[in-house]
Scaffold this motif. Structure first.
Motif, PDB file in Angstrom:
ATOM      1  N   PRO A   1       0.854  -1.201   0.000  1.00 52.96           N
ATOM      2  CA  PRO A   1       0.000   0.000   0.000  1.00 52.96           C
ATOM      3  C   PRO A   1       0.887   1.247   0.000  1.00 52.96           C
ATOM      4  O   PRO A   1       2.085   1.160   0.303  1.00 52.96           O
ATOM      5  N   LEU A   2       0.286   2.354  -0.301  1.00 52.05           N
ATOM      6  CA  LEU A   2       1.061   3.589  -0.478  1.00 52.05           C
ATOM      7  C   LEU A   2       1.915   3.945   0.737  1.00 52.05           C
ATOM      8  O   LEU A   2       3.049   4.412   0.595  1.00 52.05           O
ATOM      9  N   CYS A   3       1.401   3.721   1.959  1.00 52.44           N
ATOM     10  CA  CYS A   3       2.184   4.068   3.164  1.00 52.44           C
ATOM     11  C   CYS A   3       3.512   3.324   3.174  1.00 52.44           C
ATOM     12  O   CYS A   3       4.549   3.904   3.520  1.00 52.44           O
TER      13      CYS A   3
ATOM     14  N   CYS B   1      -4.652   0.122   9.867  1.00 50.80           N
ATOM     15  CA  CYS B   1      -4.829   1.445   9.248  1.00 50.80           C
ATOM     16  C   CYS B   1      -5.282   2.466  10.290  1.00 50.80           C
ATOM     17  O   CYS B   1      -4.802   3.601  10.304  1.00 50.80           O
TER      18      CYS B   1
ATOM     19  N   ILE C   1      -2.376   3.695  12.201  1.00 50.35           N
ATOM     20  CA  ILE C   1      -1.453   4.483  11.362  1.00 50.35           C
ATOM     21  C   ILE C   1      -2.071   5.850  11.041  1.00 50.35           C
ATOM     22  O   ILE C   1      -1.400   6.876  11.101  1.00 50.35           O
TER      23      ILE C   1
ATOM     24  N   CYS D   1      -0.133   7.666   7.360  1.00 46.03           N
ATOM     25  CA  CYS D   1      -0.902   7.264   6.163  1.00 46.03           C
ATOM     26  C   CYS D   1      -0.869   8.411   5.155  1.00 46.03           C
ATOM     27  O   CYS D   1      -1.347   9.506   5.462  1.00 46.03           O
ATOM     28  N   PRO D   2      -0.340   8.201   3.956  1.00 49.16           N
ATOM     29  CA  PRO D   2      -0.243   9.288   2.975  1.00 49.16           C
ATOM     30  C   PRO D   2      -1.595   9.954   2.660  1.00 49.16           C
ATOM     31  O   PRO D   2      -1.637  11.159   2.403  1.00 49.16           O
ATOM     32  N   TYR D   3      -2.674   9.160   2.699  1.00 54.65           N
ATOM     33  CA  TYR D   3      -3.983   9.765   2.390  1.00 54.65           C
ATOM     34  C   TYR D   3      -4.362  10.786   3.463  1.00 54.65           C
ATOM     35  O   TYR D   3      -5.064  11.751   3.196  1.00 54.65           O
TER      36      TYR D   3
ATOM     37  N   TYR E   1     -10.140   8.001   4.454  1.00 49.66           N
ATOM     38  CA  TYR E   1      -8.793   7.615   4.018  1.00 49.66           C
ATOM     39  C   TYR E   1      -8.716   6.146   3.609  1.00 49.66           C
ATOM     40  O   TYR E   1      -8.079   5.808   2.613  1.00 49.66           O
ATOM     41  N   GLN E   2      -9.349   5.271   4.397  1.00 50.80           N
ATOM     42  CA  GLN E   2      -9.275   3.851   4.060  1.00 50.80           C
ATOM     43  C   GLN E   2     -10.033   3.554   2.771  1.00 50.80           C
ATOM     44  O   GLN E   2      -9.646   2.688   2.004  1.00 50.80           O
TER      45      GLN E   2
ATOM     46  N   CYS F   1      -7.820   4.408  -0.021  1.00 49.72           N
ATOM     47  CA  CYS F   1      -6.839   3.336  -0.214  1.00 49.72           C
ATOM     48  C   CYS F   1      -7.498   2.142  -0.933  1.00 49.72           C
ATOM     49  O   CYS F   1      -6.897   1.516  -1.796  1.00 49.72           O
TER      50      CYS F   1
ATOM     51  N   ILE G   1     -10.197  -1.741   2.653  1.00 50.32           N
ATOM     52  CA  ILE G   1      -8.856  -1.930   3.235  1.00 50.32           C
ATOM     53  C   ILE G   1      -8.849  -1.431   4.677  1.00 50.32           C
ATOM     54  O   ILE G   1      -9.193  -0.293   4.945  1.00 50.32           O
TER      55      ILE G   1
ATOM     56  N   PRO H   1      -2.629  -2.565   6.374  1.00 49.98           N
ATOM     57  CA  PRO H   1      -1.654  -2.632   5.279  1.00 49.98           C
ATOM     58  C   PRO H   1      -1.317  -4.069   4.884  1.00 49.98           C
ATOM     59  O   PRO H   1      -1.114  -4.370   3.709  1.00 49.98           O
TER      60      PRO H   1
HETATM   61 FE1  SF4 Z   1      -1.591   2.348   4.579  1.00 52.55          FE
HETATM   62 FE2  SF4 Z   1      -4.003   1.874   5.564  1.00 52.55          FE
HETATM   63 FE3  SF4 Z   1      -3.301   4.347   4.780  1.00 52.55          FE
HETATM   64 FE4  SF4 Z   1      -3.711   2.406   3.010  1.00 52.55          FE
HETATM   65  S1  SF4 Z   1      -5.229   3.332   4.389  1.00 52.55           S
HETATM   66  S2  SF4 Z   1      -2.037   3.838   2.997  1.00 52.55           S
HETATM   67  S3  SF4 Z   1      -2.910   0.643   4.065  1.00 52.55           S
HETATM   68  S4  SF4 Z   1      -2.446   3.182   6.463  1.00 52.55           S
END
Ligand code: SF4
Length: 463
Positions: A283-285, A364, A367, A380-382, A416-417, A420, A436, A439
């Motif tokens: 995943p992006l993170c 997630c 995070i 989490c990048p989002y 955010y999830q 993702c 999701i 991760p």
């Molecule tokens: Fe990582 Fe979860 Fe964020 Fe996706 S939603 S980037 S898996 S922390």
């Protein structure tokens, strides 16, 4: 409710005895908290099951499901998590779990808003599934002051009602039971022009009374949440600080999926696979942290924990993890310093140092809730990237156009999830109905999809 370690009486009976709330047809109105004893285990387990239902509803709503799809989803979620062979036990669980979550979600404005919205949606769809007789009983439980329209009055407006029915695509043969209601009490029906209005009254059909009941339900729960919060802060929190308070505080941040602490032997990965796996299945993170590790030859503690635990959950053995991080860190700090200062933290992740806790990879939720500081790359990048960085990162994954805008839209609304999940769907070309949540779930779902695709290609080339 009184919480005990043994014994209990049925909540439904207790709620009925305390003056309401047990509900007609098995749909409680939750007006009065039942006086009953609840086992501590049930207190938590029932709440977790209800939360699974509410989270499923939240996912459905943020995916923009249509009312018919929501009806099906709610019914499946309820059946999957709340039903018991014995209807009395189902009702019992329903009432207990609602009041436990009321305690969990009364504590901040944001939690109250979410809970109120999900409980109202749940109630709406459950009400719609009830028979007209039960619906009428529920109306009387809410003490709604409306009487069915007398026959003479109905006959006088029948044609108008028929016109409205036609205009909203219903059969022109008008239902025979209507309620005359001040129009401001059914704003959703008025706003969508689904009722006939005359002299300040809306004529609400039996099939539309859900609007009336839901408005009342929402209002009751909203007030109750504020009162519960008052009780929570003034007494319950302190009185229950050793027993209930930790459970209540943990429940609002709980993650209910597998913890990915164990990997099967077949799911082993080696350091040489990591770059390739990152491109296809991280995943992006985690992609972001690998990129930063390769670039800076270093990750601060928060990053080492988040990324190290993810790799562990993905199947990287301790010796391989040490070799992998040593190869990077030694380019910056030298291998001697790595062995002295950093190898400990890697062994710690694997439960080989300190208290020897076998840490589980972060979900997630955990995070997303992190607060990375300057120079940190975890999180989490989002949630933690600015829009431009996120756009560029998604472009790097090959996502553009409508798919990209759809993901950014979810991020704007703080889903955010779901963002993702949409990324997963766009990069794997499959749908991911479970969403999701972890991760390592992203990683293992991705591996499954890729393996299935490989098998298909292989079987096609051998024919
Ligand atoms: Fe990582 Fe979860 Fe964020 Fe996706 S939603 S980037 S898996 S922390």
């Amino acid at each position: 409710m009184e919480i005990v370690r043994s014994q209990r009486q049925l909540a439904a009976a207790a709620a009925a005895a305390s003056g309401g709330g047990s509900g007609a047809g098995g749909l409680p109105t939750y007006r009065v908290a039942p006086q009953l004893e609840v086992r501590l285990e049930e207190f938590e387990l029932f709440a977790i099951d209800r939360l699974r239902v509410l989270k499923g509803i939240s996912d459905g709503l943020s995916r923009g499901k249509r009312p018919e799809e929501m009806e099906k989803l709610v019914s499946e979620l309820w059946k999957g998590h709340m039903r018991h062979q014995d209807p009395a036990e189902t009702l019992n669980k329903d009432i207990i779990s609602h009041f436990v979550l009321r305690l969990v979600y009364c504590r901040t404005e944001e939690l109250r808003k979410w809970f109120l919205s999900m409980e109202t949606t749940l109630f709406r769809y459950r009400f719609r599934l009830e028979s007209p007789d039960t619906q009428r009983l529920l109306m009387s439980e809410f003490q709604l002051p409306y009487k069915a329209l007398p026959h003479s009055e109905f006959e006088a407006v029948k044609d108008k009602l028929s016109q409205v029915a036609r205009s909203i695509g219903q059969s022109a043969s008008v239902e025979s039971v209507f309620f005359k209601v001040p129009f401001e009490e059914v704003p959703d029906l008025v706003g969508s022009r689904r009722v006939f209005i005359s002299k300040g009254y809306a004529y609400v059909a039996m099939s539309q009374v859900v609007s009336l009941v839901v408005t009342q339900f929402r209002c009751n729960i909203s007030k109750a949440l504020v009162l519960t919060n008052r009780k929570w802060t003034t007494s319950i929190k302190e009185q229950e600080k050793d027993r209930l308070t930790p459970i209540v505080e943990a429940l609002s941040n709980a993650y209910f999926g597998p913890d990915y602490s164990q990997t099967s032997d077949s799911a082993e990965i080696s350091p040489k696979d990591i770059d390739q796996l990152s491109r296809t299945s991280f995943p992006l993170c985690m992609r972001h942290m690998l990129e930063k590790l390769r670039e800076n030859h270093h990750l601060k503690n928060g990053g080492r924990m988040q990324f190290g635990l993810f790799l562990k959950g993905a199947g990287l053995k301790l010796e391989d993890a040490l070799a992998f991080f040593r190869a990077e860190f030694s380019q910056k700090v030298g291998s001697e310093r790595f062995d002295k200062e950093y190898a400990y933290s890697i062994r710690h992740i694997y439960g080989k140092e300190g208290k020897r806790t076998d840490y589980t990879p972060y979900s997630c939720q955990k995070i997303i809730a992190a607060t990375p500081g300057v120079g940190d790359h975890h999180g989490c990048p989002y949630r933690h990237f600015g829009e431009e960085n996120l756009r560029a990162a998604l472009n790097n994954m090959g996502i553009s156009g409508n798919a990209l805008e759809g993901i950014l839209d979810k991020v704007k609304n703080r889903h955010y999830q779901l963002a993702c999940t949409l990324t997963f769907e766009a990069t794997h070309n499959v749908s991911c109905d479970t969403g999701i949540n972890h991760p390592n779930q992203y990683f293992s779902e991705s591996q499954k999809v890729l393996q299935a695709k490989n098998q298909t290609v292989q079987s096609q080339s051998s024919t």
